[in-house]
Scaffold this motif. Structure first.
Motif, PDB file in Angstrom:
ATOM      1  N   VAL A 197       0.837  -1.203   0.000  1.00 32.03           N
ATOM      2  CA  VAL A 197       0.000   0.000   0.000  1.00 32.03           C
ATOM      3  C   VAL A 197       0.873   1.255   0.000  1.00 32.03           C
ATOM      4  O   VAL A 197       0.638   2.190  -0.795  1.00 32.03           O
ATOM      5  CB  VAL A 197      -0.943   0.010   1.217  1.00 32.03           C
ATOM      6  N   GLU A 198       1.868   1.283   0.854  1.00 30.92           N
ATOM      7  CA  GLU A 198       2.711   2.476   0.960  1.00 30.92           C
ATOM      8  C   GLU A 198       3.538   2.700  -0.295  1.00 30.92           C
ATOM      9  O   GLU A 198       3.721   3.843  -0.740  1.00 30.92           O
ATOM     10  CB  GLU A 198       3.594   2.366   2.201  1.00 30.92           C
ATOM     11  N   LEU A 199       4.023   1.634  -0.902  1.00 31.35           N
ATOM     12  CA  LEU A 199       4.761   1.775  -2.159  1.00 31.35           C
ATOM     13  C   LEU A 199       3.876   2.377  -3.242  1.00 31.35           C
ATOM     14  O   LEU A 199       4.308   3.261  -3.999  1.00 31.35           O
ATOM     15  CB  LEU A 199       5.293   0.408  -2.612  1.00 31.35           C
ATOM     16  N   TYR A 254      11.764  -7.156   1.037  1.00 26.87           N
ATOM     17  CA  TYR A 254      12.317  -6.996  -0.301  1.00 26.87           C
ATOM     18  C   TYR A 254      11.210  -6.690  -1.301  1.00 26.87           C
ATOM     19  O   TYR A 254      10.096  -7.211  -1.208  1.00 26.87           O
ATOM     20  CB  TYR A 254      13.035  -8.274  -0.748  1.00 26.87           C
ATOM     21  N   VAL A 255      11.548  -5.852  -2.283  1.00 27.29           N
ATOM     22  CA  VAL A 255      10.675  -5.633  -3.430  1.00 27.29           C
ATOM     23  C   VAL A 255      11.351  -6.281  -4.630  1.00 27.29           C
ATOM     24  O   VAL A 255      12.525  -6.010  -4.933  1.00 27.29           O
ATOM     25  CB  VAL A 255      10.447  -4.142  -3.716  1.00 27.29           C
ATOM     26  N   HIS A 256      10.632  -7.148  -5.312  1.00 29.92           N
ATOM     27  CA  HIS A 256      11.145  -7.869  -6.469  1.00 29.92           C
ATOM     28  C   HIS A 256      10.426  -7.413  -7.726  1.00 29.92           C
ATOM     29  O   HIS A 256       9.200  -7.199  -7.702  1.00 29.92           O
ATOM     30  CB  HIS A 256      10.931  -9.377  -6.315  1.00 29.92           C
ATOM     31  N   SER A 269       8.912   3.490   0.811  1.00 32.01           N
ATOM     32  CA  SER A 269       8.886   4.078  -0.520  1.00 32.01           C
ATOM     33  C   SER A 269      10.088   3.601  -1.320  1.00 32.01           C
ATOM     34  O   SER A 269      11.142   3.276  -0.768  1.00 32.01           O
ATOM     35  CB  SER A 269       8.879   5.613  -0.448  1.00 32.01           C
ATOM     36  N   TRP A 270       9.908   3.515  -2.618  1.00 40.26           N
ATOM     37  CA  TRP A 270      10.964   3.191  -3.583  1.00 40.26           C
ATOM     38  C   TRP A 270      10.467   3.645  -4.939  1.00 40.26           C
ATOM     39  O   TRP A 270       9.299   3.442  -5.270  1.00 40.26           O
ATOM     40  CB  TRP A 270      11.274   1.688  -3.582  1.00 40.26           C
ATOM     41  N   ILE A 298      13.963  -2.910   1.377  1.00 42.10           N
ATOM     42  CA  ILE A 298      13.213  -1.763   1.906  1.00 42.10           C
ATOM     43  C   ILE A 298      13.702  -1.434   3.306  1.00 42.10           C
ATOM     44  O   ILE A 298      13.863  -2.309   4.153  1.00 42.10           O
ATOM     45  CB  ILE A 298      11.712  -2.082   1.974  1.00 42.10           C
ATOM     46  N   THR A 299      13.935  -0.166   3.538  1.00 38.76           N
ATOM     47  CA  THR A 299      14.216   0.302   4.886  1.00 38.76           C
ATOM     48  C   THR A 299      12.894   0.656   5.534  1.00 38.76           C
ATOM     49  O   THR A 299      12.177   1.558   5.072  1.00 38.76           O
ATOM     50  CB  THR A 299      15.129   1.548   4.864  1.00 38.76           C
ATOM     51  N   ASN A 300      12.540  -0.077   6.556  1.00 39.33           N
ATOM     52  CA  ASN A 300      11.225   0.113   7.180  1.00 39.33           C
ATOM     53  C   ASN A 300      11.279   1.265   8.166  1.00 39.33           C
ATOM     54  O   ASN A 300      11.628   1.110   9.325  1.00 39.33           O
ATOM     55  CB  ASN A 300      10.795  -1.175   7.880  1.00 39.33           C
TER      56      ASN A 300
END
Length: 340
Positions: free
Chosen positions: A143-145, A166-168, A198-199, A191-193
Motif C-alpha cells: 500500500v505504501e509503495l 524486499y521488493v522484487h 517508498s521506492w 526496503i528500509t522500514n
C-alpha cells in the motif's frame, strides 16, 4: 504528500495462504471473501500514514495457489481485461499464494505492460490470524509503495526470514526453494522500514498490449527439468507444441556422446530433439546463452536445431512461451519474442 492521495487501491484476490483460515484441526482452506476485509481491517488499525486509504475488492479465484492452472490464469487475465486502463486506481494489489507466485508474477509482467499504474503481488507464509505471519506487513508495504508513487510495473513484496523486506520485479522473481519461506530475485531492492515505505521502482522497458491481443492462453507448452537418468523415450509429446527445457547451472544439457559424430541413446537430448522434430515440436533450452559453446554438449544441441532462451528465469521463460504460443508464434519467431 502522497502522490496518489485521492485514489483508491484495487485488491484482486486469488486465494492462497494469505486468504486462508485454519479450522480446529489446523487444516487450512482459502476463504477470500473473509480475507478481503480482514487484511484491510488490520491495515486500517496500523500506524501507516495511509491507513485511511479506500479499497475496492475483486475475487478472481479462491484456491490454494498450487492448484493454479491455465484456466484460472485465463480467469485472472479476463478480470484484468475487464478493468481497462484502471486509471481510477492508484495501483492494484494481487493477493496470491506462495507456491506459484513466481509463475503468476512472470505472466503478469508480460501481460500488463500497457497499464500506467503499478501491480504488486502480496503473499504470506502463514494465515493472517497467525501471530508469526508476514502477510500484514507485506500488505502494508505494498500500500505504501503504491501511495508513494512507485513506477508502473509488476512487483512482489515479501519479508524474508532474515527480517528484511524486499521488493522484487515480477519478471525476475524465482520460486521459493523447498523447505524455505524466502523469495529471491537477481536485483531485489531491500526496503528500509521507517514506517512509510517508498521506492521509485523501475518503469516498464516497453509497452505492449498483449492482454488485449490474446483472447486466452492456450495449452501446448511442456516444461521439463533435467536430472540424471532422464529417459526421453518415456515422454509423450501428443498435444505438445513447445517444450521449454531447463538446463543445468552451467547451461549444459546431457547429449551423452563425447564426439559430435558419436551415437547417443534415449538419455540424450539429441534423441529428444529428433523426437521433437518428428512431431513438429519446438525445443527451447532455458536458460541458455546463444554463444554457449564452451561445453560441447550445449553446442551440440544448438547446432542440431535446439532453440535458446537467454537471461530469463525459468518461470519467465515458461510464461513468455505460453504467451507467445497463444499468439501463434513458433520456431524462430517464438524464440525472438521470448528473448525480447
Amino acid at each position: 504528500m502522497p502522490l496518489n492521495k485521492n485514489k483508491k487501491i484495487l485488491i484482486i484476490l486469488t486465494g492462497g495462504t494469505i486468504c486462508s483460515c485454519e479450522d480446529s484441526n489446523g487444516e487450512r482452506s482459502s476463504q477470500a471473501d473473509t480475507a478481503q476485509y480482514k487484511i484491510t481491517s488490520i491495515f486500517s488499525e496500523s500506524d501507516s500514514p495511509y491507513n485511511s486509504v479506500e479499497f475496492d475488492y475483486l475475487i478472481s479465484t479462491d484456491i490454494l495457489s498450487e492448484n493454479m492452472t491455465l484456466k484460472t490464469w485465463n480467469k485472472l487475465l479476463a478480470d484484468f481485461r475487464a478493468l481497462g486502463s484502471a486509471e481510477e486506481y492508484a495501483g492494484i494489489i494481487v493477493l496470491h499464494g506462495t507456491d506459484t507466485l513466481a509463475y503468476t508474477s512472470s505472466l503478469l509482467s508480460v501481460m500488463l505492460t500497457h497499464l500506467n499504474i503499478p501491480t504488486i503481488l502480496v503473499s504470506a507464509q502463514l494465515p493472517l490470524d497467525n501471530a508469526g505471519t508476514n502477510g500484514n506487513v507485506n500488505f502494508r508495504a505494498a500500500v505504501e509503495l503504491i501511495m508513494n508513487g512507485i513506477k508502473p510495473n509488476v512487483y512482489a513484496v515479501y519479508k524474508n526470514s532474515d527480517g528484511n523486506m524486499y521488493v522484487h520485479l515480477g519478471a525476475h522473481l524465482k520460486q521459493c526453494a523447498n523447505f524455505s519461506d524466502d523469495f529471491y530475485s537477481c536485483d531485489a531492492f531491500t526496503i528500509t522500514n521507517n514506517g512509510n515505505v517508498s521506492w521509485e521502482g523501475v518503469a516498464f522497458a516497453r509497452k505492449c498490449d498483449y492482454l488485449n491481443e490474446i483472447t486466452e492462453l492456450k495449452d501446448g507448452v511442456l516444461l521439463l527439468v533435467p536430472y540424471v537418468g532422464l529417459n526421453y523415450e518415456s515422454i509423450n509429446l501428443s498435444n505438445v507444441s513447445v517444450v521449454v527445457h531447463n538446463t543445468y547451472h552451467t547451461t549444459a544439457v546431457c547429449v551423452e556422446r563425447s564426439k559430435k559424430s558419436g551415437e547417443y541413446s534415449c538419455n540424450s537430448i539429441l534423441y529428444f530433439l529428433d523426437k521433437c522434430k518428428e512431431c513438429g515440436v519446438d525445443l527451447l533450452l532455458a536458460p541458455c546463452d546463444p554463444d554457449a559453446f564452451s561445453y560441447e554438449s550445449t553446442g551440440d544441441a544448438l547446432s542440431n536445431g535446439a532453440l535458446y532462451i537467454s537471461e530469463k528465469t525459468l518461470e519467465l521463460a515458461y510464461a513468455k512461451s505460453v504467451v507467445g504460443f497463444s499468439m501463434g508464434l513458433r520456431g524462430e519467431s517464438l524464440m525472438q519474442f521470448i528473448n525480447e
